[in-house]
Design a protein around this motif. Structure first.
Motif, PDB file in Angstrom:
ATOM      1  N   SER A   1      13.797   9.589 -13.034  1.00  0.00           N
ATOM      2  CA  SER A   1      14.628  10.759 -13.291  1.00  0.00           C
ATOM      3  C   SER A   1      14.913  11.493 -11.993  1.00  0.00           C
ATOM      4  N   SER A   2      16.097  12.136 -11.966  1.00  0.00           N
ATOM      5  CA  SER A   2      16.462  12.925 -10.784  1.00  0.00           C
ATOM      6  C   SER A   2      15.818  14.306 -10.802  1.00  0.00           C
ATOM      7  N   THR A   3      15.264  14.709 -11.951  1.00  0.00           N
ATOM      8  CA  THR A   3      14.562  15.979 -12.071  1.00  0.00           C
ATOM      9  C   THR A   3      13.181  15.716 -12.673  1.00  0.00           C
ATOM     10  N   PRO A   4      12.178  16.510 -12.355  1.00  0.00           N
ATOM     11  CA  PRO A   4      10.848  16.303 -12.938  1.00  0.00           C
ATOM     12  C   PRO A   4      10.871  16.477 -14.446  1.00  0.00           C
ATOM     13  N   LEU A   5      10.200  15.570 -15.157  1.00  0.00           N
ATOM     14  CA  LEU A   5      10.117  15.604 -16.609  1.00  0.00           C
ATOM     15  C   LEU A   5       8.652  15.651 -17.033  1.00  0.00           C
ATOM     16  N   THR A   6       8.411  16.294 -18.165  1.00  0.00           N
ATOM     17  CA  THR A   6       7.073  16.268 -18.738  1.00  0.00           C
ATOM     18  C   THR A   6       6.867  14.961 -19.498  1.00  0.00           C
TER      19      THR A   6
ATOM     20  N   CYS B   1       0.830  -1.213   0.000  1.00  0.00           N
ATOM     21  CA  CYS B   1       0.000   0.000   0.000  1.00  0.00           C
ATOM     22  C   CYS B   1       0.863   1.261   0.000  1.00  0.00           C
ATOM     23  N   ALA B   2       1.922   1.258   0.826  1.00  0.00           N
ATOM     24  CA  ALA B   2       2.815   2.414   0.862  1.00  0.00           C
ATOM     25  C   ALA B   2       3.543   2.577  -0.469  1.00  0.00           C
ATOM     26  N   PHE B   3       3.888   1.452  -1.122  1.00  0.00           N
ATOM     27  CA  PHE B   3       4.545   1.525  -2.433  1.00  0.00           C
ATOM     28  C   PHE B   3       3.612   2.130  -3.470  1.00  0.00           C
ATOM     29  N   THR B   4       2.345   1.753  -3.433  1.00  0.00           N
ATOM     30  CA  THR B   4       1.387   2.305  -4.401  1.00  0.00           C
ATOM     31  C   THR B   4       1.256   3.812  -4.231  1.00  0.00           C
ATOM     32  N   ARG B   5       1.164   4.273  -2.976  1.00  0.00           N
ATOM     33  CA  ARG B   5       1.058   5.720  -2.737  1.00  0.00           C
ATOM     34  C   ARG B   5       2.337   6.430  -3.148  1.00  0.00           C
ATOM     35  N   ALA B   6       3.483   5.846  -2.820  1.00  0.00           N
ATOM     36  CA  ALA B   6       4.755   6.481  -3.155  1.00  0.00           C
ATOM     37  C   ALA B   6       4.946   6.571  -4.667  1.00  0.00           C
ATOM     38  N   LYS B   7       4.621   5.497  -5.371  1.00  0.00           N
ATOM     39  CA  LYS B   7       4.756   5.514  -6.831  1.00  0.00           C
ATOM     40  C   LYS B   7       3.823   6.537  -7.451  1.00  0.00           C
ATOM     41  N   ARG B   8       2.576   6.631  -6.937  1.00  0.00           N
ATOM     42  CA  ARG B   8       1.640   7.612  -7.468  1.00  0.00           C
ATOM     43  C   ARG B   8       2.161   9.034  -7.256  1.00  0.00           C
ATOM     44  N   GLN B   9       2.750   9.320  -6.110  1.00  0.00           N
ATOM     45  CA  GLN B   9       3.294  10.647  -5.843  1.00  0.00           C
ATOM     46  C   GLN B   9       4.447  10.962  -6.792  1.00  0.00           C
ATOM     47  N   LEU B  10       5.316   9.987  -7.034  1.00  0.00           N
ATOM     48  CA  LEU B  10       6.447  10.224  -7.928  1.00  0.00           C
ATOM     49  C   LEU B  10       5.987  10.450  -9.366  1.00  0.00           C
ATOM     50  N   MET B  11       4.924   9.757  -9.783  1.00  0.00           N
ATOM     51  CA  MET B  11       4.412   9.957 -11.130  1.00  0.00           C
ATOM     52  C   MET B  11       3.712  11.300 -11.256  1.00  0.00           C
ATOM     53  N   GLU B  12       3.012  11.731 -10.202  1.00  0.00           N
ATOM     54  CA  GLU B  12       2.344  13.033 -10.254  1.00  0.00           C
ATOM     55  C   GLU B  12       3.351  14.178 -10.292  1.00  0.00           C
ATOM     56  N   GLU B  13       4.493  14.015  -9.644  1.00  0.00           N
ATOM     57  CA  GLU B  13       5.509  15.077  -9.613  1.00  0.00           C
ATOM     58  C   GLU B  13       6.464  14.998 -10.795  1.00  0.00           C
TER      59      GLU B  13
END
Length: 302
Positions: free
Chosen positions: A94-99, A60-72
């Motif tokens: 990526s180490s920096t946010p990408l579009t 569950c924590a992995f799902t939330r963490a992955k969703r946050q990383l994809m949103e950012e």
């Protein structure tokens, strides 16, 4: 007052931006998952799910963490079809946010893995369970025995005789009336405007059963209107709803019995409105409401 003491490592270290470590919208698990992935050696193909297992991050924590990383914008995914028609998931960290456009350009430069490349369990397709029994080839030397004429389901079963051959049901004498009944359904309600044309013959046979049982077209229309949902509720399958409402023929309503009639001997009598233990009938001469006995008990005016 707080003091900090920091010794720069001489080996096995990674450089991370303060924007990652101090990101206001990333949880601790998201930062741990991202920094762990960025610290892997060049060329590593470890998927995020395997990293979460090694980092002791629950599902569950992995799902939330992955969703946050994809949103950012730190993690991007896409589905591609590789050699042999197998579908696989490509992940970009990526180490920096990408579009999305920037991530697609980077992923397009990476060649898709072939059959000889070692892929991770998350990218490779999962093995299929073998089917039960021996494989057989479908018959392709003749046409189907029956050609379906309508694109419908749950059609009434044909009657079968004792010896086995199917006996087709003769058309109802009210078939044309039932056809007109079904044709008028779109005029009853906007919810019935989109009945599939392929279902009209089936609905006609169902409506004919109601007419054969003694119901009128008005009775059938009123029964269908009572079964429609309330205002504001859309009907996605009006044909299926009408088929459900006409599946069982409702019994006819019993006609109200006529009021009881008096016998010839009691014709012209009236019930006395005076005080009697039992109803008292008398034959009035005019419009009086009391019998002679009650009239004799009434005191005369002084």
């Amino acid at each position: 007052m707080i003091y900090r003491h920091f010794n720069a490592p001489s080996r096995a270290y990674s450089q991370f931006s303060h924007e990652i470590i101090r990101h206001p919208r990333l949880s601790a698990n998201a930062v741990r998952l991202l920094t762990w992935q960025l610290s892997l050696p060049q060329g590593a193909r470890e998927p995020l799910s395997r990293t979460a297992e090694r980092a002791r991050i629950g599902s569950c924590a992995f799902t939330r963490a992955k969703r946050q990383l994809m949103e950012e914008g730190f993690v991007h995914e896409r589905r591609v079809q590789g050699a042999g028609g197998h579908w696989m998931t490509q992940q970009l960290v990526s180490s920096t946010p990408l579009t999305s456009d920037e991530a697609i350009k980077l992923l397009s430069r990476t060649p898709a893995p072939t059959c000889t490349n070692r892929v991770s369990p998350q990218v490779a397709p999962s093995p299929r369970k073998p089917a039960a029994g021996q494989p057989t080839t479908p018959p392709a030397d003749r046409h189907p025995k029956k050609d379906p004429k309508e694109d419908t389901s749950n059609l009434p079963a044909e009657q079968t005789g004792e010896d086995g051959p199917a006996v087709s049901t003769p058309p109802s004498p009210r078939h044309e009336d039932a056809r007109a009944l079904v044709g008028a359904l779109p005029l009853l309600s906007p919810a019935l405007r989109h009945i599939p044309p392929a279902m009209r013959e089936e609905l006609t046979r169902l409506a004919a059963r109601w007419l054969d049982a003694g119901h009128t077209s008005t009775d059938v229309h009123e029964h269908i209107l009572r079964g429609l949902p309330g205002p504001g509720t859309s009907v996605h399958r009006p044909g299926g709803l009408v088929r459900y409402l006409l599946r069982d023929v409702a019994p006819l309503k019993a006609e109200p019995s006529p009021p009881p009639t008096l016998s010839a001997r009691l014709q012209g009598t009236r019930e006395c409105s005076g005080d009697h233990i039992q109803p008292m009938l008398f034959r009035p001469l005019a419009d009086e409401t009391l019998c002679s006995a009650c009239v004799s008990r009434v005191p005369a005016p002084s």
